[in-house]
Each structure stands twice: as C-alpha cells, then as structure tokens.
Design a protein around this motif. Structure first.
Motif, short mmCIF file in Angstrom:
data_model
loop_
_atom_site.label_atom_id
_atom_site.label_comp_id
_atom_site.label_asym_id
_atom_site.label_seq_id
_atom_site.Cartn_x
_atom_site.Cartn_y
_atom_site.Cartn_z
N PRO A 284 3.57 0.55 -28.64
CA PRO A 284 2.50 1.03 -29.52
C PRO A 284 2.57 0.42 -30.91
CG PRO A 284 4.22 2.67 -29.38
CD PRO A 284 4.65 1.55 -28.48
N ASP A 285 2.05 -0.78 -31.03
CA ASP A 285 2.10 -1.48 -32.30
C ASP A 285 0.93 -2.46 -32.37
OD1 ASP A 285 2.85 -2.43 -34.75
OD2 ASP A 285 4.77 -3.25 -34.11
N GLY A 286 0.01 -2.24 -33.29
CA GLY A 286 -1.10 -3.16 -33.44
C GLY A 286 -2.43 -2.59 -33.00
N ASP A 287 -3.34 -3.47 -32.61
CA ASP A 287 -4.73 -3.13 -32.35
C ASP A 287 -4.91 -2.20 -31.15
OD1 ASP A 287 -7.70 -3.70 -32.76
OD2 ASP A 287 -7.42 -4.29 -30.67
N TYR A 288 -5.78 -1.19 -31.32
CA TYR A 288 -6.02 -0.20 -30.26
C TYR A 288 -6.55 -0.81 -28.98
CZ TYR A 288 -7.93 3.75 -27.68
OH TYR A 288 -8.24 4.65 -26.68
N GLU A 289 -7.55 -1.68 -29.09
CA GLU A 289 -8.18 -2.20 -27.88
C GLU A 289 -7.24 -3.09 -27.08
OE1 GLU A 289 -12.76 -2.74 -28.14
OE2 GLU A 289 -11.97 -3.28 -30.11
N LYS A 290 -6.43 -3.88 -27.75
CA LYS A 290 -5.45 -4.70 -27.04
C LYS A 290 -4.47 -3.81 -26.28
CE LYS A 290 -1.82 -8.15 -27.71
NZ LYS A 290 -1.09 -9.00 -28.70
N PRO A 325 11.83 9.34 -41.17
CA PRO A 325 11.93 8.92 -42.56
C PRO A 325 11.72 7.41 -42.73
CG PRO A 325 14.11 9.25 -41.65
CD PRO A 325 13.14 9.69 -40.59
N PHE A 326 11.75 6.68 -41.62
CA PHE A 326 11.58 5.23 -41.64
C PHE A 326 10.24 4.87 -40.99
CE2 PHE A 326 14.48 6.76 -38.35
CZ PHE A 326 13.72 6.56 -37.21
N LYS A 327 9.82 3.64 -41.12
CA LYS A 327 8.56 3.19 -40.53
C LYS A 327 8.76 2.81 -39.07
CE LYS A 327 5.11 -0.53 -40.78
NZ LYS A 327 5.52 -1.17 -39.51
N THR A 328 7.88 3.29 -38.20
CA THR A 328 7.86 2.87 -36.80
C THR A 328 6.50 2.24 -36.49
OG1 THR A 328 7.03 5.00 -35.98
CG2 THR A 328 9.40 4.76 -36.17
N GLY A 329 6.43 1.48 -35.41
CA GLY A 329 5.17 0.85 -35.04
C GLY A 329 4.09 1.87 -34.75
N TYR A 330 2.86 1.50 -35.05
CA TYR A 330 1.75 2.42 -34.79
C TYR A 330 0.50 1.62 -34.43
CZ TYR A 330 0.52 1.40 -39.71
OH TYR A 330 0.20 0.79 -40.88
N ILE A 331 -0.43 2.31 -33.80
CA ILE A 331 -1.68 1.69 -33.37
C ILE A 331 -2.69 1.71 -34.50
CG2 ILE A 331 -3.63 1.93 -31.78
CD1 ILE A 331 -1.05 0.75 -30.55
N THR A 332 -3.33 0.59 -34.72
CA THR A 332 -4.31 0.47 -35.79
C THR A 332 -5.73 0.49 -35.23
OG1 THR A 332 -4.16 -1.95 -35.68
CG2 THR A 332 -2.75 -0.83 -37.27
N ASN A 333 -6.64 0.96 -36.04
CA ASN A 333 -8.08 0.92 -35.76
C ASN A 333 -8.54 1.69 -34.52
OD1 ASN A 333 -8.45 -0.91 -37.98
ND2 ASN A 333 -7.68 -2.54 -36.65
N PRO A 334 -7.91 2.82 -34.17
CA PRO A 334 -8.50 3.61 -33.09
C PRO A 334 -9.81 4.24 -33.57
CG PRO A 334 -6.75 4.86 -34.14
CD PRO A 334 -6.75 3.49 -34.79
N ALA A 335 -10.74 4.47 -32.67
CA ALA A 335 -12.03 5.04 -33.05
C ALA A 335 -12.71 5.59 -31.80
CB ALA A 335 -12.91 4.00 -33.72
N PRO A 336 -13.53 6.63 -31.96
CA PRO A 336 -14.23 7.20 -30.81
C PRO A 336 -15.05 6.17 -30.02
CG PRO A 336 -14.39 8.69 -32.65
CD PRO A 336 -13.75 7.44 -33.18
N ALA A 337 -15.73 5.27 -30.69
CA ALA A 337 -16.56 4.28 -29.99
C ALA A 337 -15.71 3.39 -29.10
CB ALA A 337 -17.34 3.45 -30.99
N LYS A 338 -14.51 3.06 -29.53
CA LYS A 338 -13.61 2.25 -28.70
C LYS A 338 -13.07 3.08 -27.54
CE LYS A 338 -12.14 -0.52 -32.68
NZ LYS A 338 -11.00 -0.92 -33.52
N PHE A 339 -12.70 4.32 -27.81
CA PHE A 339 -12.19 5.22 -26.79
C PHE A 339 -13.20 5.39 -25.66
CE2 PHE A 339 -11.81 9.83 -25.52
CZ PHE A 339 -10.61 9.72 -24.83
N ALA A 340 -14.48 5.41 -25.99
CA ALA A 340 -15.54 5.63 -25.00
C ALA A 340 -15.48 4.59 -23.88
CB ALA A 340 -16.90 5.61 -25.67
#
Length: 396
Positions: A284-290, A325-340
């Motif tokens: 789980p790191d980077g663009d939602y759609e990828k 307390p530290f940074k972990t990877g996360y998903i960017t740019n999630p959105a309802p329109a993409k989820f659909a």
C-alpha cells in the motif's frame, strides 16, 4: 489490520438520526440482488482493558483526532462528518445502521476478539448493534485471532512486544464455540449461507499453533460443526481470510501431502474465502488506481486456485500513519469516482460465478486509523456510500 488491537470510544451529540421505525420502513423499500458486507472495526467506544493506552477514554478516536501529517500534502487528521460517535450506544449505532442499509451495505462483518479467557471490544456489538438493529441488516463475526502487540504504541512501537496472545488452547476454543453459537448464531440477524451461520477466521496459522497442530485443529473445527448442528442449524460455514498468513503447507500430518493453500483449506473443511483488504495483497504505497488494478486482477487466480468459493473484496484506501510515530507507506488520491470502477468489477465477478452467493466484502465501514472507511468524512462526505447506493440499491 495486523497492528489492530486496542481501541475504543467517545460520546458525541448525534443530529438528524432517524427513529428505528422510520429506518426499518425505509430499508424495507429497498431490494438488493447482492450482499454487500463491510468489515467493522469495533474500536470506537470505551474499553477498560485499553485505558492504559487511551487515557481520554475515547478509544481509537483518540488516535484519529490527534493524527498529524507526516509530510507535505499528507491529509491528516481525518475528520468524521458525524462526529466521534459512541458505537456502544444504540443511538450512535442506529445512525450507522440507517446509513448502511439505505446505501446498500446490508451486512456488517464484526472483527471479534478473545484474549486471556474473555471477549474484547464486544460492547460495540452487544450494547450498540444488537440493541439498535431491529433486524434491519445482517451481521457475522470474523475472529481476529492475531496477537495484540504494542507496534502501534508510540511509546513502544515494536511488533515483538506482545500484550495478549491471539492463540487459544482447546479449553478456550470450546468456550468460544459455546459463546458464539448461543450469543450470536441464534440471533435472527446473523448472516447465513444455505442456512449455515458464517464464521470467519483471520489467522489460521495462529489457530493451529494454539491448538497444538493441524490434527487437533481439524478435530476442534469438526467439534465446532457438530455443536452448530446440535444447535439446530444445517451446518457451519467456515470462511478464511486469504493472504500471506494463510498456510500453504502443513507439516506432520501422516499420509497427507498438503502443499498448497487450497489443500490446507480442504483439510480443515473451510467453505469459502475472501480478503480482509488489498494491503494484504499489494504494497500500500502510491496511486490508488494502480494499487486497485493489481489487487483486483488477482481475483480470477484466486477463483481458479481454490475449490471453494472466493468472494471478491473491495478496499477504500490505506493510510495507517495515525497509528505510528514514524511514516509508513500510504495510498494517494483515493476517491469515490475511482472506487466506483472496482465496485462494477466486483459485480461482474459475482455475476460470472452464478453457482455461489453474490457476496462482496468491503474494507471497511470504519477503519479510520487505516484510512479505509465508508463512513463520511469532511473530504468526500457521503461519496463512497452514494457509489454503493447507485450500484446495489433498487427500488421496488
């Protein structure tokens, strides 16, 4: 959810909540072809056993409203539109149930815990959901039988520091069996497939270790089936969580060549599989759609690799940084329109497997601390729920 364990509460004013009768009437007007089951993390109420972590006595809400951005552009904290609801109160839970059934989520899958010989986080189900539900939606349990570690604790973020063990011996297993049958399976709202109550197990390898090996575990699960049948049901539907923690081999079983995850499932008599979240499948790191494409493209392989039904899982997003307390990877740019797009993909998968129930699981209803939730926040409002309503709810 690996780091998942400890959390809990807050009582806030609720506005605009429908009465039970109004909600029931509205739900009755909706008709669904698919069962949409959202995992529910019951951590947003006061849990005395976790007070040493959350002195505000507000459960994991304390993590949410204290979250800070880890870098520029990192959207934290997440802010719930409904406020910090107390899920252990019928009033707070009524708001959630009303929104769920109106938008096509007709089932909650509650993460359920058992540590040190007693349940953990049950007040959400017992005092909140069961008192508020009035048979409006279904529910079932996922036994989240992982160790409770201090990995999420900013004072001691270590995976090897175990607070409570998730494994149980046979005596404790039998107590769990009796509890879930009497307290939950017999509730008319409990979710069943072909009349059999569905019971999901998160970590099979932990169950095996606690019970002393594969053969004692198979015998224990057979006992669970017999007790369920004796309680008046046609059987027990065991569901497994498919991820890397699911064993692909079993050592020490005389005469058995078990060298795949499918053979493991067959050996123990599981009836179906689903995922908990895409974070278990792809980093789980980077663009939602990828991330979503890589994860959902695995569904066909799951279906072919297993002799039992695989139910597709959808995941809203991922950002577990509030827990660390530290940074972990996360998903960017999630959105309802993409989820659909992936909702439609899940429907197509279900339609392509007509011999199995049309069940779709979602992570999650309220995984606020992992950045994966259907509940409305101030960024997307009701957007994710509206996607589900459009896809799954039709008027009579």
């Amino acid at each position: 959810m690996n780091s998942k364990l400890i959390s809990f509460l807050i009582l806030l004013m609720l506005t605009g909540s429908e009465s039970y009768s109004q909600s029931s009437e509205k739900a009755a007007k909706n008709k669904q072809e698919y069962d949409v089951a959202a995992f529910y993390w019951p951590a947003y109420h006061y849990e005395p056993k976790a007070e040493f972590l959350f002195p505000d006595k507000k459960g994991e809400w304390e993590i949410i409203y204290n979250a800070k951005p880890k870098e520029a552009g990192h959207t934290q904290p997440k802010v719930p539109v409904w406020g910090y609801l107390d899920e252990a109160s019928p009033k707070g839970m009524d708001k959630k149930i009303s929104a769920a059934v109106e938008h096509g989520v007709n089932t909650f899958i509650f993460d359920w815990y058992w540590y040190n010989g007693e349940p953990f986080l049950e007040d959400c189900i017992n005092n909140g959901f069961l008192k508020a539900n009035k048979n409006r939606m279904k529910f079932y349990l996922m036994w989240a039988n992982h160790d409770a570690t201090s990995y999420w604790d900013s004072k001691n973020p270590r995976k090897d520091s175990v607070i409570w063990k998730g494994g149980v011996d046979r005596k404790q297993f039998n107590i769990v069996v009796d509890r879930v049958i009497k307290k939950y399976f017999k509730n008319p709202a409990y979710y069943k497939i072909d009349g059999a109550p569905v019971f999901c197990i998160y970590e099979l390898h932990t169950l095996i270790a606690g019970l002393g090996g594969p053969e004692p575990t198979r015998e224990a699960l057979d006992y669970f089936r017999k007790k369920t049948i004796a309680a008046g049901f046609p059987g027990l539907h065991l569901q497994g969580i498919l991820w890397q923690a699911l064993p692909s081999t079993i050592a020490g079983v005389p005469g058995e060549k078990i060298e795949t995850q499918n053979k493991v499932m067959e050996y123990f008599g599981f009836n179906s599989l689903t995922n908990y979240c895409w974070a278990h499948l792809q980093n789980p790191d980077g663009d939602y759609e990828k991330w979503a494409n890589l994860s959902t493209n695995m569904w066909d392989g799951f279906s072919k690799d297993f002799s039992i039904p695989y139910f597709p899982n959808l995941t809203i997003g991922w950002d577990a940084n509030p827990r660390f307390p530290f940074k972990t990877g996360y998903i960017t740019n999630p959105a309802p329109a993409k989820f659909a797009k992936y909702v439609e993909k899940a429907k197509a998968f279900a339609d392509a497997h007509p011999k199995q129930p049309k069940l779709i699981t979602i992570n999650a209803w309220n995984e606020w601390s992992e950045g994966s939730y259907l509940e409305p926040d101030t960024l997307h409002k009701m957007g994710y729920l509206d996607v589900l309503k459009k896809a799954f709810v039709t008027k009579k």
